[in-house]
Design an enzyme around this catalytic site. Structure first.
Site, PDB file in Angstrom:
ATOM      1  N   ARG A 119      11.940  -2.396  10.830  1.00 42.02           N
ATOM      2  CA  ARG A 119      10.970  -1.888  11.814  1.00 42.02           C
ATOM      3  C   ARG A 119      10.796  -2.896  12.953  1.00 42.02           C
ATOM      4  O   ARG A 119      10.712  -4.090  12.693  1.00 42.02           O
ATOM      5  CB  ARG A 119       9.614  -1.658  11.134  1.00 42.02           C
ATOM      6  N   LYS A 129       0.830  -1.211   0.000  1.00 39.38           N
ATOM      7  CA  LYS A 129       0.000   0.000   0.000  1.00 39.38           C
ATOM      8  C   LYS A 129       0.866   1.264   0.000  1.00 39.38           C
ATOM      9  O   LYS A 129       0.646   2.173  -0.786  1.00 39.38           O
ATOM     10  CB  LYS A 129      -0.925   0.038   1.239  1.00 39.38           C
TER      11      LYS A 129
HETATM   12  P1  ADP Z   1       1.484  -2.203   7.995  1.00 39.09           P
HETATM   13  O1  ADP Z   1       0.437  -1.888   6.967  1.00 39.09           O
HETATM   14  O2  ADP Z   1       2.796  -2.592   7.426  1.00 39.09           O
HETATM   15  O3  ADP Z   1       1.022  -3.135   9.084  1.00 39.09           O
HETATM   16  P2  ADP Z   1       1.347   0.560   9.044  1.00 39.09           P
HETATM   17  O4  ADP Z   1       2.565   1.360   8.878  1.00 39.09           O
HETATM   18  O5  ADP Z   1       0.141   0.900   8.249  1.00 39.09           O
HETATM   19  O6  ADP Z   1       1.821  -0.931   8.831  1.00 39.09           O
HETATM   20  O7  ADP Z   1       0.902   0.546  10.597  1.00 39.09           O
HETATM   21  C1  ADP Z   1       1.810   0.223  11.622  1.00 39.09           C
HETATM   22  C2  ADP Z   1       1.082   0.156  12.947  1.00 39.09           C
HETATM   23  O8  ADP Z   1       0.508   1.446  13.266  1.00 39.09           O
HETATM   24  C3  ADP Z   1      -0.087  -0.810  13.044  1.00 39.09           C
HETATM   25  O9  ADP Z   1       0.328  -2.138  13.284  1.00 39.09           O
HETATM   26  C4  ADP Z   1      -0.888  -0.197  14.208  1.00 39.09           C
HETATM   27  O10 ADP Z   1      -0.287  -0.484  15.451  1.00 39.09           O
HETATM   28  C5  ADP Z   1      -0.738   1.285  13.960  1.00 39.09           C
HETATM   29  N1  ADP Z   1      -1.843   1.779  13.082  1.00 39.09           N
HETATM   30  C6  ADP Z   1      -1.712   2.272  11.825  1.00 39.09           C
HETATM   31  N2  ADP Z   1      -2.903   2.631  11.312  1.00 39.09           N
HETATM   32  C7  ADP Z   1      -3.824   2.352  12.264  1.00 39.09           C
HETATM   33  C8  ADP Z   1      -5.251   2.472  12.345  1.00 39.09           C
HETATM   34  N3  ADP Z   1      -5.980   2.955  11.308  1.00 39.09           N
HETATM   35  N4  ADP Z   1      -5.854   2.104  13.504  1.00 39.09           N
HETATM   36  C9  ADP Z   1      -5.148   1.612  14.535  1.00 39.09           C
HETATM   37  N5  ADP Z   1      -3.807   1.454  14.523  1.00 39.09           N
HETATM   38  C10 ADP Z   1      -3.151   1.826  13.415  1.00 39.09           C
END
Ligand code: ADP
Ligand code: ZN
Length: 215
Positions: free
Chosen positions: A160, A13
């Site tokens: 990460r 994404k």
């Molecule tokens: P990925 O898609 O690789 O899992 P992201 O960078 O989108 O990682 O998100 C990393 C972390 O940030 C998630 O595992 C969560 O802990 C937090 N997070 C991100 N977006 C949200 C959301 N919309 N609601 C709750 N937690 C979120």
């Protein structure tokens, strides 16, 4: 165009968003990046969410919803935006729907990144991220030319903390339980556009443009 990118962790994404930002000249709003920046700066929000984010669980809906709502009042979203990683739960989707309809600027499409679990594990297992510009490298598929250094900006490239095997499993489980129901939610509203996210990013970009008639 107001877009939502929906899909499991590791579906690409963020990587695809980088290309779409250039194509459509609209900002990418990544809740994961916002949380990581807050953690790095040691802000109150950052300290509050650190343990949760690193374990692979979701930050609570109230905190996340307030953050995105604030972001969507900024001037740069006037021409459209990409929400990358939000909404991730039904209450988040309902809150978003409510404000976007209130302001008369609803979501245009929800891009559903269709990808196998095997591929997700392969991608996240070797993922390396630039601390400075956020670019995604990969140990095997897309390594930086000098180990640990970003070719784009010279920043430090790292794994990460939530890309550990344990956290990856947790994030996939969280995705299946809490986020996957959004597919039905948005399909029911006629907003869902499926793209095959198994191929590498250049092909995914073609699939995206084809699906939205942007070719
Ligand atoms: P990925 O898609 O690789 O899992 P992201 O960078 O989108 O990682 O998100 C990393 C972390 O940030 C998630 O595992 C969560 O802990 C937090 N997070 C991100 N977006 C949200 C959301 N919309 N609601 C709750 N937690 C979120
Ligand atoms: Zn960089």
């Amino acid at each position: 165009m107001n877009l939502i990118f929906l899909g499991p962790p590791g579906a690409g994404k963020g990587t695809l968003a980088g290309k779409v930002v250039e194509l459509l000249q609209i900002p990418q709003i990544s809740t994961g990046n916002i949380f990581r920046a807050a953690m790095a700066s040691g802000s109150e929000l950052g300290n509050k969410v650190k343990a949760i984010v690193e374990s692979g669980k979701l930050v609570d809906d109230d905190t996340t919803i307030a953050l995105v709502k604030e972001r969507l009042t900024q001037a740069d979203v006037a021409k459209g935006y990409i929400l990358d990683g939000f909404p991730r739960t039904i209450p988040q989707a309902e809150a978003l729907e409510k404000w976007t309809i209130e302001v008369g600027n609803p979501i245009s499409h929800v891009i559903n990144f269709d990808i196998s679990d095997d591929k997700v594990l392969q991608r996240l297992g070797g993922r390396l991220v630039c601390k400075k510009c956020g670019y995604n490298w990969h140990k095997t598929f897309n390594p930086p030319s000098k180990a640990g250094v970003c070719d784009k900006c010279g920043g430090e490239v790292y794994t990460r903390p939530d890309d550990s095997e344990e956290s990856i499993k947790k994030r996939l489980e969280v995705y299946r339980n809490q986020t996957e129901p959004l597919i039905g939610f948005y399909r029911g509203k006629g907003l869902l556009v499926d793209i095959d996210a198994n191929p590498e990013v250049d092909q995914m970009f073609v699939n995206f443009k084809e699906a939205l008639n942007l070719l």
